[in-house]
Scaffold this active site. Structure first.
Site, PDB file in Angstrom:
ATOM      1  N   ASN A 135       1.003  -1.156   0.144  1.00 55.09           N
ATOM      2  CA  ASN A 135       0.082  -0.004   0.072  1.00 55.09           C
ATOM      3  C   ASN A 135       0.790   1.102   0.044  1.00 55.09           C
ATOM      4  O   ASN A 135       1.810   1.176   0.734  1.00 55.09           O
ATOM      5  CB  ASN A 135      -0.811  -0.019   1.359  1.00 55.09           C
ATOM      6  CG  ASN A 135      -1.740   1.286   1.184  1.00 55.09           C
ATOM      7  OD1 ASN A 135      -2.430   1.667   0.315  1.00 55.09           O
ATOM      8  ND2 ASN A 135      -1.863   1.739   2.597  1.00 55.09           N
ATOM      9  N   HIS A 148       1.108   5.273   0.996  1.00 59.30           N
ATOM     10  CA  HIS A 148       0.448   6.210   1.964  1.00 59.30           C
ATOM     11  C   HIS A 148       1.022   7.440   1.769  1.00 59.30           C
ATOM     12  O   HIS A 148       2.170   7.623   1.765  1.00 59.30           O
ATOM     13  CB  HIS A 148       0.618   5.455   3.375  1.00 59.30           C
ATOM     14  CG  HIS A 148      -0.116   6.422   4.454  1.00 59.30           C
ATOM     15  ND1 HIS A 148      -1.644   6.541   4.423  1.00 59.30           N
ATOM     16  CD2 HIS A 148       0.188   7.211   5.294  1.00 59.30           C
ATOM     17  CE1 HIS A 148      -1.907   7.123   5.543  1.00 59.30           C
ATOM     18  NE2 HIS A 148      -0.916   7.741   6.184  1.00 59.30           N
ATOM     19  N   SER A 204       5.071   6.893   1.998  1.00 64.65           N
ATOM     20  CA  SER A 204       5.609   5.465   2.572  1.00 64.65           C
ATOM     21  C   SER A 204       4.844   4.287   1.661  1.00 64.65           C
ATOM     22  O   SER A 204       3.683   4.692   1.213  1.00 64.65           O
ATOM     23  CB  SER A 204       5.036   5.491   4.067  1.00 64.65           C
ATOM     24  OG  SER A 204       5.676   6.272   4.864  1.00 64.65           O
ATOM     25  N   ASP A 255      -2.263   1.021   8.447  1.00 58.52           N
ATOM     26  CA  ASP A 255      -1.249   1.453   7.829  1.00 58.52           C
ATOM     27  C   ASP A 255       0.035   1.259   8.852  1.00 58.52           C
ATOM     28  O   ASP A 255       1.019   2.117   8.835  1.00 58.52           O
ATOM     29  CB  ASP A 255      -1.256   2.947   7.759  1.00 58.52           C
ATOM     30  CG  ASP A 255      -2.107   3.337   6.508  1.00 58.52           C
ATOM     31  OD1 ASP A 255      -3.072   4.274   6.691  1.00 58.52           O
ATOM     32  OD2 ASP A 255      -2.299   2.427   5.526  1.00 58.52           O
TER      33      ASP A 255
HETATM   34  C1  GRF Z   1      -2.671   8.695  -3.127  1.00 57.92           C
HETATM   35  O1  GRF Z   1      -1.873   9.686  -2.403  1.00 57.92           O
HETATM   36  C2  GRF Z   1      -2.718   7.528  -2.161  1.00 57.92           C
HETATM   37  O2  GRF Z   1      -1.346   7.357  -1.125  1.00 57.92           O
HETATM   38  C3  GRF Z   1      -3.858   7.995  -1.022  1.00 57.92           C
HETATM   39  O3  GRF Z   1      -4.797   8.502  -1.995  1.00 57.92           O
HETATM   40  C4  GRF Z   1      -3.997   8.988  -3.218  1.00 57.92           C
HETATM   41  C5  GRF Z   1      -4.608   8.441  -4.385  1.00 57.92           C
HETATM   42  O4  GRF Z   1      -4.389   9.178  -5.229  1.00 57.92           O
HETATM   43  N1  GRF Z   1      -4.298   6.972  -0.482  1.00 57.92           N
HETATM   44  P1  GRF Z   1      -4.718   8.568  -6.897  1.00 57.92           P
HETATM   45  O5  GRF Z   1      -5.974   7.944  -7.014  1.00 57.92           O
HETATM   46  O6  GRF Z   1      -3.597   7.723  -7.219  1.00 57.92           O
HETATM   47  O7  GRF Z   1      -4.676   9.944  -7.781  1.00 57.92           O
END
Ligand code: GRF
Length: 195
Positions: free
Chosen positions: A105, A107, A134, A143
């Site tokens: 994942n 984050h 991360s 997370d």
């Molecule tokens: C990313 O920053 C991800 O880490 C977070 O939401 C965002 C998703 O952006 N969970 P996208 O859908 O890839 O534009």
């Protein structure tokens, strides 16, 4: 390396992975894109010629039932690695058991700082002068899984949630692409990391 990527939103991070995989030398392929809702990012499937599937969370009586269907849908593609790239949903234990540690994942914070669904907003609200991006192995915590890679990113005066997030995403993309390369080239063993 066969990848299934799960999204909930625009899929901008997924787009960068798809663009990287256009290079014939890139040792990974996104074989399917999945979402827990009618995510805008599913349009990337059309654009890049990649099958998509949707397992709408709201169509299931509970998280476990949703997770069971998600497992079936993901398993169809026999992925070597499942990437949560903006999946805004906690996956149930059965999903972790089915795929982790080949379940990672991204984050938008410097974990363990600011876990959860609003990492960017929380960092801003905390008034910190730096946050980060991360990449972690998904476990049954929020997370809190083993950290694959992370990088510090400055919070600038006047930053809004979107200006800060726009500075974080490119770093997330770079970490994600590098991790896929390292895993494909056996420079990174997720089983070892997650032991
Ligand atoms: C990313 O920053 C991800 O880490 C977070 O939401 C965002 C998703 O952006 N969970 P996208 O859908 O890839 O534009």
């Amino acid at each position: 390396l066969k990848l299934v990527v799960l999204i909930s939103g625009t899929g901008s991070n997924l787009r960068s992975l798809l663009e990287a995989s256009r290079d014939a030398e890139f040792p990974a392929r996104v074989v399917a894109i999945g979402a827990d809702r009618d995510a805008d990012g599913l349009a990337l499937g059309e654009e890049f010629g990649i099958p998509t599937f949707t397992v709408p969370f709201t169509a299931f009586p509970d998280r476990d039932a949703w997770g069971a269907e998600l497992i079936d849908q993901v398993r169809l593609w026999e992925p070597d690695l499942v990437i949560l790239s903006g999946l805004m949903r906690l996956v149930p234990p059965a999903v972790v058991d089915a795929f982790s540690p080949a379940l990672i994942n991204t984050h938008p914070a410097y974990l363990p700082e600011f876990p959860g669904a609003h990492g960017v907003r929380d960092a801003l609200a905390a008034g910190v002068d730096q946050t980060g991006a991360s990449l972690i192995v998904v476990d049954n915590s929020v997370d809190g899984g083993p950290i694959i890679a992370q990088e510090r990113i400055p919070v600038l005066p006047g930053d809004t949630e979107s200006s800060l997030h726009d500075r974080i995403k490119p770093v997330e993309r770079r970490l994600m692409i590098q991790a896929v390369l390292d895993i494909a080239n056996s420079h990174l063993d997720l089983k070892e990391l997650a032991r």
